[in-house]
Scaffold this active site. Sequence first.
Site, PDB file in Angstrom:
ATOM      1  N   ASP A 130       0.810  -1.223   0.000  1.00 20.25           N
ATOM      2  CA  ASP A 130       0.000   0.000   0.000  1.00 20.25           C
ATOM      3  C   ASP A 130       0.843   1.272   0.000  1.00 20.25           C
ATOM      4  O   ASP A 130       0.446   2.287   0.577  1.00 20.25           O
ATOM      5  CB  ASP A 130      -0.961   0.024   1.218  1.00 20.25           C
ATOM      6  CG  ASP A 130      -1.775  -1.240   1.295  1.00 20.25           C
ATOM      7  OD1 ASP A 130      -2.261  -1.679   0.246  1.00 20.25           O
ATOM      8  OD2 ASP A 130      -1.921  -1.789   2.400  1.00 20.25           O
ATOM      9  N   LYS A 169       2.115   2.709  -4.968  1.00 15.38           N
ATOM     10  CA  LYS A 169       2.934   2.409  -6.162  1.00 15.38           C
ATOM     11  C   LYS A 169       2.171   2.727  -7.445  1.00 15.38           C
ATOM     12  O   LYS A 169       2.761   3.116  -8.447  1.00 15.38           O
ATOM     13  CB  LYS A 169       3.319   0.921  -6.180  1.00 15.38           C
ATOM     14  CG  LYS A 169       4.153   0.493  -4.998  1.00 15.38           C
ATOM     15  CD  LYS A 169       4.388  -0.992  -4.994  1.00 15.38           C
ATOM     16  CE  LYS A 169       3.190  -1.834  -4.624  1.00 15.38           C
ATOM     17  NZ  LYS A 169       2.696  -1.707  -3.250  1.00 15.38           N
ATOM     18  N   GLY A 182      -4.236  -4.034  -4.338  1.00 15.67           N
ATOM     19  CA  GLY A 182      -5.174  -2.960  -4.647  1.00 15.67           C
ATOM     20  C   GLY A 182      -4.410  -1.723  -5.047  1.00 15.67           C
ATOM     21  O   GLY A 182      -3.509  -1.303  -4.338  1.00 15.67           O
ATOM     22  N   HIS A 183      -4.741  -1.188  -6.209  1.00 17.22           N
ATOM     23  CA  HIS A 183      -4.103   0.055  -6.653  1.00 17.22           C
ATOM     24  C   HIS A 183      -5.187   1.088  -6.859  1.00 17.22           C
ATOM     25  O   HIS A 183      -6.118   0.854  -7.622  1.00 17.22           O
ATOM     26  CB  HIS A 183      -3.412  -0.150  -8.003  1.00 17.22           C
ATOM     27  CG  HIS A 183      -2.133  -0.899  -7.915  1.00 17.22           C
ATOM     28  ND1 HIS A 183      -1.251  -0.763  -6.880  1.00 17.22           N
ATOM     29  CD2 HIS A 183      -1.558  -1.779  -8.766  1.00 17.22           C
ATOM     30  CE1 HIS A 183      -0.202  -1.535  -7.091  1.00 17.22           C
ATOM     31  NE2 HIS A 183      -0.371  -2.172  -8.224  1.00 17.22           N
ATOM     32  N   GLN A 214       1.935  -5.529  -3.575  1.00 19.40           N
ATOM     33  CA  GLN A 214       2.329  -5.665  -2.161  1.00 19.40           C
ATOM     34  C   GLN A 214       3.685  -4.981  -1.930  1.00 19.40           C
ATOM     35  O   GLN A 214       4.071  -4.123  -2.724  1.00 19.40           O
ATOM     36  CB  GLN A 214       2.354  -7.134  -1.720  1.00 19.40           C
ATOM     37  CG  GLN A 214       0.991  -7.780  -1.633  1.00 19.40           C
ATOM     38  CD  GLN A 214       0.543  -8.459  -2.919  1.00 19.40           C
ATOM     39  OE1 GLN A 214       1.350  -9.044  -3.615  1.00 19.40           O
ATOM     40  NE2 GLN A 214      -0.716  -8.378  -3.227  1.00 19.40           N
TER      41      GLN A 214
END
Length: 427
Positions: free
Chosen positions: A13, A16, A40-41, A226
Amino acid sequence: MSSTAVIGLQWGDEAKGKIVDLLTDQHDIVVRYQGGNNAGHTVVCNGQTYKLSLLPVGVLRPGIVSVVAPGVVINPRAFLGEIDQLRERNVPVGDNLLVSDRAHVVFPYHVAEEAVLEKSRKSDAIGTTMRGIGTCYRDKAGRTHAMRMGDLYHVDSFRQRLAEIVIQKNQLLTALLPDFQQLDAAKIAEEYLGYAARLAPHVTDTTSYLHTALAQGKRLLFEGAQGSLLDIDHGSFPYVTSSNSSGCGIHNGSGVPERNISRMIGVVKAYTTRVGGGPFPTELNNSIGQHIRDVGKEYGTVTGRPRRCGWFDAVAAGYGGRISGVDCLAVMLLDVLSQLDELKVCVAYEIRGERTINFPSHVEELMLAQPVYRTLPGWKTDISHVRKLGDFPGATRAYLDTLAEIMGRPVEIISVGPDREQTILAD
Ligand code: IMP
């Protein structure tokens, strides 16, 4: 050679997605090489917010090819759901998205098994995202129960193998959970063959594709999911994910040797967060931690869980940077620290009275680690409008200089908000 990798140096998180999105203009192909829909992005693009989980961030940009490489584990239903959501918002998804036929497939029994196993760990639960990621990677390593994307296109053998696997999975799951509702292999086969038909235009040998692209001088951008401290081999085991989420995963996940990469960017938050279980030496279980969580909107993209928040841990992130081999840093969410009286950076751990700057290899040692802090003055001004390094308050620059000094890497990118423009490139 101007390929780049973007790697998180903490427990994930690190934002990125924003860096990958910023760099897409300078690249031709974005490659996602590990993890699955546990990632999750959140990306703000043209004023719109997109939440991506399995699809590479490159898919939002026209003219970029996005590759999902062999090291990723794919839940086809989730994958197609993301494609559908993008199409509904008029983001074109077609031959700009390629999926490796070597990538492993997540099945319903992976999700079911994970639920049972996590529950059995009680208070020691890893706190996984419950997406069947670890159980799918375990079957990949075990091979007996593994299926890859390419297997979905060999229909007879697929049906037969799935039937055999489901018999064994039902037996296993019933042993663990006597009232387990039996899975129906024929139903799963139909469902997955339906997904396979829809995904067929995207599925290919991405490894050959990338090798050819490199030979043609195309520039690749590797998008890590990650963070380094969640790496299965090098992270805070067992409180990790099941893939090589540090820079170590690029080669094995994509099939592209790291010597093709000229720039490795390590992404860190200006503080530290963690979701799920496991030791976190600089965690702040107080009003400052809550303040960071509120201002930084620190809630999981995938699960919505509140993230644990704490001071920047240079022992942990420094280790992440060394295993990932990063050249420089991108410091994200710096604006979140505005308004605090003072800031702390962990520069060493004290374990059983001994001071160390090494990240412990055993989780029980990490649990004992007491952070040794350097305290710095805060800045009580809004920095979200700053666009030049020289316009930061002196205390902000001192904080950035401290991170660069302790991490032993220059800070080249600073983010002070979610928008593209809220980014400062240091010369
Ligand atoms: P899994 O990847 O679902 O097996 O979860 C293992 C650990 O990794 C848990 O602590 C999760 O919270 C964490 N994790 C997995 N994906 C992410 C991510 O994208 N960001 C942060 N933590 C993650």
